[in-house]
Scaffold this active site. Structure first.
Site, PDB file in Angstrom:
ATOM      1  N   GLY A   1      51.862  18.030  80.431  1.00 12.51           N
ATOM      2  CA  GLY A   1      52.485  19.273  80.016  1.00 12.51           C
ATOM      3  C   GLY A   1      53.059  19.234  78.616  1.00 12.51           C
ATOM      4  CB  THR A   2      55.062  16.707  76.791  1.00 13.57           C
ATOM      5  OG1 THR A   2      56.143  16.723  77.727  1.00 13.57           O
ATOM      6  CG2 THR A   2      55.623  16.541  75.385  1.00 13.57           C
TER       7      THR A   2
ATOM      8  CG  ASN B   1      62.980  22.531  83.600  1.00 10.98           C
ATOM      9  OD1 ASN B   1      63.034  23.502  82.846  1.00 10.98           O
ATOM     10  ND2 ASN B   1      63.647  21.424  83.376  1.00 10.98           N
TER      11      ASN B   1
ATOM     12  CB  SER C   1      51.994  19.244  84.169  1.00  7.66           C
ATOM     13  OG  SER C   1      52.007  17.842  84.256  1.00  7.66           O
ATOM     14  CB  ALA C   2      47.893  17.086  87.480  1.00  6.95           C
ATOM     15  CG  HIS C   3      53.627  15.189  87.223  1.00  6.71           C
ATOM     16  ND1 HIS C   3      54.951  14.968  87.505  1.00  6.71           N
ATOM     17  CD2 HIS C   3      53.578  15.650  85.951  1.00  6.71           C
ATOM     18  CE1 HIS C   3      55.687  15.274  86.444  1.00  6.71           C
ATOM     19  NE2 HIS C   3      54.874  15.693  85.492  1.00  6.71           N
TER      20      HIS C   3
ATOM     21  CB  THR D   1      37.251   8.630  76.192  1.00 13.86           C
ATOM     22  OG1 THR D   1      36.576   8.134  75.037  1.00 13.86           O
ATOM     23  CG2 THR D   1      36.349   8.499  77.409  1.00 13.86           C
TER      24      THR D   1
ATOM     25  CB  CYS E   1      63.252  15.491  80.438  1.00 14.31           C
ATOM     26  SG  CYS E   1      61.567  15.744  81.024  1.00 14.31           S
TER      27      CYS E   1
END
Length: 393
Positions: free
Chosen positions: A69-70, A152, A200-202, A238, A325
């Site tokens: 995300g960042t 958040n 973001s996936a997590h 990659t 954070c």
């Protein structure tokens, strides 16, 4: 351990891990090569892209995979700052954004960009009138706006549809940090025509270290990372095949939950009802009509959050005092200060995050642990309590 910190991160679902493992073992090939194994990896990445696009109502070619995300937010904000130019371009955001948005925007202000940080009401929702005034002031010289979809810390859902419309009316590009919202509530870029969106996936049971940036077709974009030209020259490096496949699987499962209207809202409500019903001096913070189904933000009069976290950890409950954070920093949260919290109230607040893996038994056990911890800390600290105060819009 009863895990109630799903805003910080979520456990990897078994189905997601199963989808990833083949690409960590035999499917290790570079997806940009020309032989069979590489082509299979490329096919898996493109299938994941389609799943992520479907989750937010986008087209596959509008999705760019990022390292989280960042990176996603920084990439688009730094591009927009270059695009509008600091001589006249204005930067508009809110006072409650995640640091991944606030810190780049603060840097823009330090080097000469006019910067507006729009306030929020007592429930943590964007002041739309103030936002409109900021956009109108930017109309002549141009600029961009970045407003989060959901906060958040408090879980409060922002009026992104209104903010996006206002920005567009004034000719401004619009980005949304939807990292807390995607996978938890319906997010559709067809209904809310943002130019850019970060996810973001997590945050919805995918792996850490992988996310995506949505770029609306027709919007200009130049990458922050340049190199081999991967992701159609929009993010070189990659590709993390296993992580991207995990993100795709997590997106697919999240879509299924949303279609079935599955959410932890009943657990959160029962958790709050037990705490508010059995403890005095509890405040449920944030706009109760507009918040994520799995987020509960509470303040406890006569207690310090730091002490409560220790007691709850001893009782096997994991939660937080705000953004992960910001853990370890002693100053009150900028989100809570923007909502008008006193220092004492801000320092007595905890965030609880429920996920699709949380059970009712865990929610009730956690509520009992909160009750015991608050009562113990009040005895030790000699804290006074006041009446129950619940914010209602």
């Amino acid at each position: 351990m009863i895990y109630l910190d799903a805003n910080a991160t979520t456990p990897l679902l078994p189905e997601v891990l199963d989808a990833m493992l083949p690409w960590l073992r035999e499917g290790f090939h570079n997806p940009n090569a020309s032989y069979r194994g590489a082509k299979e990896a490329r096919r898996a990445i493109e299938e994941a892209r389609e799943k992520v696009a479907a989750l937010i109502g986008a087209r596959a070619e509008e999705i760019v995979f990022m390292g989280g995300g960042t990176e996603s937010t920084n990439s688009v904000l730094k591009w927009l700052a270059r695009l509008v130019g600091r001589k006249s371009g204005r930067v508009i955001t809110s006072a409650i954004e995640h640091s991944a948005v606030l810190k780049p925007c603060e840097t823009f202000g330090e080097v000469g960009y006019p910067l507006a940080r729009v306030g929020v009401d007592a429930g943590g929702r964007l002041n739309v009138d103030e936002f409109q005034a900021a956009c109108e002031a930017a109309r002549e010289g141009g600029g961009f706006a970045s407003i989060m979809w959901a906060n958040n810390e408090t879980g409060v859902i922002q009026p992104v549809d209104e903010a996006c419309a206002i920005a567009k009316e004034n000719g401004l590009a619009f980005h949304t940090d939807a990292i807390q919202a995607v996978g938890k509530i319906p997010v559709n870029v067809g209904e809310v025509p943002v130019d850019f969106l970060s996810l973001s996936a997590h945050k919805f049971h995918g792996p850490k270290g992988v996310g995506a940036l949505y770029i609306r077709s027709g919007c200009r974009f130049e990458p922050m990372l340049r190199g081999g030209g991967q992701e159609k020259d929009r993010r070189s490096g990659t590709e993390n095949t296993a992580g991207i496949v995990g993100l795709g699987k997590a997106a697919e499962l999240a879509m299924e939950r949303l279609l079935k209207k599955e959410s932890p809202v009943a657990l959160r409500n029962a958790f709050e009802a037990k705490i508010v019903g059995e403890l005095e001096g509890v405040t449920v913070n944030g706009d109760l009509l507009h918040r994520l189904p799995g987020t509960s933000h509470l303040s406890f009069t006569g207690c310090e959050a730091a002490g409560l976290l220790i007691l709850l950890d001893d009782l096997g409950v994991a939660c937080s005092a705000g953004s992960a954070c910001m853990t370890g920093k002693q100053q009150p949260s900028h989100v809570q200060k923007a909502m008008g919290f006193s220092d004492a109230k801000a320092k007595s607040s905890l965030r609880f995050g429920f996920s699709c893996l949380t059970t009712m038994e865990e929610a009730m056990a956690a509520a009992e642990a909160v009750k015991k911890s608050v009562e113990k800390l009040r005895r030790v600290q000699g804290g006074s309590t006041g009446p129950v105060v619940v914010y209602s819009p």
